[in-house]
Write a protein that holds these residues in place. Structure first.
Motif, mmCIF file in Angstrom:
data_model
loop_
_atom_site.group_PDB
_atom_site.id
_atom_site.type_symbol
_atom_site.label_atom_id
_atom_site.label_comp_id
_atom_site.label_asym_id
_atom_site.label_seq_id
_atom_site.Cartn_x
_atom_site.Cartn_y
_atom_site.Cartn_z
ATOM 1 N N UNK A 191 35.259 -29.210 122.500
ATOM 2 C CA UNK A 191 36.565 -28.651 122.356
ATOM 3 C C UNK A 191 36.650 -27.708 123.503
ATOM 4 N N UNK A 192 35.730 -27.232 123.942
ATOM 5 C CA UNK A 192 36.021 -26.435 125.189
ATOM 6 C C UNK A 192 35.804 -26.749 126.555
ATOM 7 N N UNK A 193 35.625 -28.012 126.739
ATOM 8 C CA UNK A 193 35.721 -28.704 128.018
ATOM 9 C C UNK A 193 37.045 -28.871 128.365
ATOM 10 N N UNK A 230 21.038 -33.919 119.577
ATOM 11 C CA UNK A 230 21.488 -32.781 120.348
ATOM 12 C C UNK A 230 20.502 -31.717 120.516
ATOM 13 N N UNK A 231 19.666 -31.450 119.661
ATOM 14 C CA UNK A 231 18.607 -30.452 119.849
ATOM 15 C C UNK A 231 17.392 -31.120 121.210
ATOM 16 N N UNK A 232 17.580 -32.489 121.073
ATOM 17 C CA UNK A 232 16.677 -32.647 122.210
ATOM 18 C C UNK A 232 17.575 -32.927 123.803
ATOM 19 N N UNK A 257 25.075 -35.430 131.128
ATOM 20 C CA UNK A 257 25.503 -34.020 130.413
ATOM 21 C C UNK A 257 24.426 -33.027 131.216
ATOM 22 N N UNK A 258 23.348 -33.346 131.672
ATOM 23 C CA UNK A 258 22.670 -32.410 132.473
ATOM 24 C C UNK A 258 23.208 -32.052 133.850
ATOM 25 N N UNK A 259 24.188 -33.241 134.356
ATOM 26 C CA UNK A 259 25.010 -32.751 135.535
ATOM 27 C C UNK A 259 26.164 -31.939 135.341
ATOM 28 N N UNK A 308 27.539 -27.615 124.809
ATOM 29 C CA UNK A 308 27.227 -28.313 123.649
ATOM 30 C C UNK A 308 26.954 -27.607 122.462
ATOM 31 N N UNK A 309 27.489 -26.572 122.143
ATOM 32 C CA UNK A 309 27.098 -25.782 120.977
ATOM 33 C C UNK A 309 28.348 -25.951 120.206
#
Length: 568
Positions: free
Chosen positions: A239-241, A327-329, A362-364, A371-372
């Motif tokens: 939602x924040x992106x 998500x935790x991973x 996602x890392x990039x 992602x919280x």
């Protein structure tokens, strides 16, 4: 005396063709129309030739100007190709609810509440005649043997002038995303002029996609342009992106379907051993011990979370639409640069559709705080906090709920038989709220002292709504309850036959004198079910009437209230 077994051919879907009226000339025309035109028949297996798919999985349908072809909110089971004429896709604003066969229940006022309490005894299933006729300026006509229902929108030109629309003409395809994914239709479609359409049921669409590479690429591109962007943009996790990041994220996303689309998420009566074996037969999406290099988001359907236990697997959770896995991973990979391994497995329960996001992307593009989940969504998205979706719930109870697919409910009726004193106040309250006619049966499957009563669960994946010809059974646009608009119900029983929980009944409706209403076909029948007291103040009457807190309408996607109720 020995008996010689009689060979019986395996049942095929060809035994029930989509249309029994196609001639040889019709089939030849269909093979020259998209998407069949240009397909390589040699790429299809001998047991499923292209010509047979065209003959058995399609039908030709004709619509008049103003006819409603698709309703927003309906669950799709077929796609359409325009052969002649034109249709209009209604984008914004949507059509009025009543024009789609739906109703907007209103809360009873003080007078209605008092009348409900003091109303004397009435005949069963008594209705006022005004409830049985559509007050809107709509024309419903029946064609052929009554199986084809056409709903016509009055003055379609005024709709086209006042709404944002897109026009589709010959050779254009629409409805494919809902058909392949069993997603609710996002838009309504009206005939702009008299049109002939080729309708392809989802089974045929799936096989055409499977065996024709070009058609598969076409559908994947349509999905990416029409559905994937919307899904990511509206997912609570992102939602924040901003839009630019979402567009980049799409390039790292893939869409996958698992399981059988025809499978309904209902109860079952499999023996214990077969239920245990079924876990390992379910399609594996992510395996315990494998690298967690993808974030998996459920778009539709349900997934089982399991863990190896002794010589088998134990269910430790489930995921529904909107939930995620990994998500935790993902966060650990973003913080350490190392890809961890999954601690549990993810498997498809019947029909499931997921979006996979590569951890590399996602890392990039993202930071851990991106992602919280927002605070207001952390309860709903609790599955991301660990491998269990229902922490502190008894393992056997969780297995029971998942095996019988009660996890599909947003208002599953739970009864604690130790607290229940059999006073029947819940049944009487339900009857009072519905004109003397209770809408549930205080009986159902049991686990220890817990019973799941036979009542509409207002499913997250409501298969009862698939195929309703008038849109009478639908989700309430405000509260999400699955309700029936009796004015639009034609008594075809499609919903009752489809409900895997046997929570819908067909009844003959009567007037105040107890006489059945009749039409040209005989007594008028309507579908009835629990409506979750959508017109009552305070919510479900059954739950409010229980003197011992022995009854709960439980939302299986946010089980905090259920856990508190289990341990008062």
């Amino acid at each position: 005396m020995s008996l010689t077994p009689t060979p019986v051919g395996k049942s095929q879907r060809w035994d029930n063709p989509f249309s029994a009226e196609l001639s040889e000339g019709d089939v030849a025309r269909i093979l020259q129309a998209p998407p069949f035109r240009g397909m390589d028949a040699a790429s299809f297996p001998a047991g499923m030739p292209l010509e047979r798919l065209a003959r058995n999985d399609t039908r030709l349908v004709r619509f008049r100007r103003g006819d409603l072809v698709m309703r927003a909110g309906d669950y799709g089971h077929s796609a359409f190709v325009v052969l002649s004429g034109r249709v209009r896709v209604i984008l914004r604003p949507g059509l009025p609810e009543a024009w789609l066969g739906r109703t907007r229940p209103k809360r009873k006022g003080l007078g209605g509440v008092l009348r409900q309490l003091w109303l004397g005894e009435r005949p069963p299933e008594c209705r006022e005649v005004s409830r049985l006729s559509d007050p809107q300026d709509l024309t419903t006509r029946f064609e052929g043997d009554g199986a084809a229902v056409r709903v016509s929108i009055p003055r379609p030109e005024s709709i086209f002038a006042s709404h944002e629309t897109v026009s589709f003409g010959p050779d254009e395809l629409f409805g494919e995303i809902g058909a392949l994914g069993r997603f609710p239709r996002s838009t309504s479609v009206i005939c702009e002029e008299d049109a002939e359409l080729l309708e392809i049921r989802w089974q045929g669409l799936r096989d055409l996609r499977r065996f024709d590479a070009r058609f598969r690429r076409t559908l994947d591109e349509l999905y990416r342009s029409r559905s994937l962007s919307y899904f990511l943009r509206h997912h609570p996790l992102f939602a924040r992106l901003d839009d630019a990041v979402i567009r980049q994220l799409e390039t790292y996303a893939t869409f996958e379907s698992f399981g059988a689309l025809e499978a309904a998420p209902g109860g079952n009566d499999l023996p214990e051993r077969e239920r245990r074996d079924r876990v390992v037969r379910e399609p594996l999406i992510a395996e315990e011990g494998a690298p967690a290099d993808q974030l998996i988001l459920v778009q539709a359907g349900f997934a089982r979370i399991s863990r190896r236990f002794n010589h088998g697997h134990k269910t430790v959770g489930f995921l529904g639409p909107g939930r995620g896995f990994g998500l935790p991973e993902l966060k650990r990979a973003m913080l350490t640069g190392q890809i961890p391994r999954h601690q549990v497995s993810l498997r498809a329960m019947e029909n499931l559709h997921v979006v996979r996001l590569a951890v590399e992307g996602c890392q990039r593009l993202l930071k851990p705080e991106d992602v919280t989940p927002p605070p207001e969504k952390r309860g709903f998205l609790a599955s991301w906090s660990g491998p269990r979706t229902i922490p502190a719930m008894e393992d056997a109870l969780l297995e029971f709920l998942v095996e019988h697919r009660f996890n599909n409910g947003s208002a599953t009726m739970m009864v604690d038989l130790e607290r229940c004193v059999r006073c029947d106040d819940c049944v009487r309250a339900c009857a009072t709220a519905h004109g003397g006619n209770p809408r549930f049966v205080r009986h159902g499957r049991r686990h220890d002292t817990l019973m799941v009563a036979t009542a509409c669960m207002h499913c997250i994946d409501p298969v009862c709504t698939i195929g309703c010809p008038t849109g009478a059974i639908h989700r309430h646009s405000a509260g999400g309850q699955v309700i029936v608009n009796e004015a639009a119900c034609i008594g075809c029983a499609t919903c009752a036959d489809s409900c895997p929980y046997e929570a819908i009944r067909m009844v003959e409706v009567r007037d105040a004198a107890g006489q059945p209403y009749v039409d040209s076909g005989g007594p008028v029948r309507k579908a009835t079910k629990c409506d979750l007291c959508v017109d009552q103040w305070g919510g479900p009457a059954c739950e409010r009437a229980c003197p011992g807190n022995a009854l709960l309408r439980a939302d299986m996607q946010d089980t905090r209230r259920l856990r508190r109720w289990l341990r008062p």
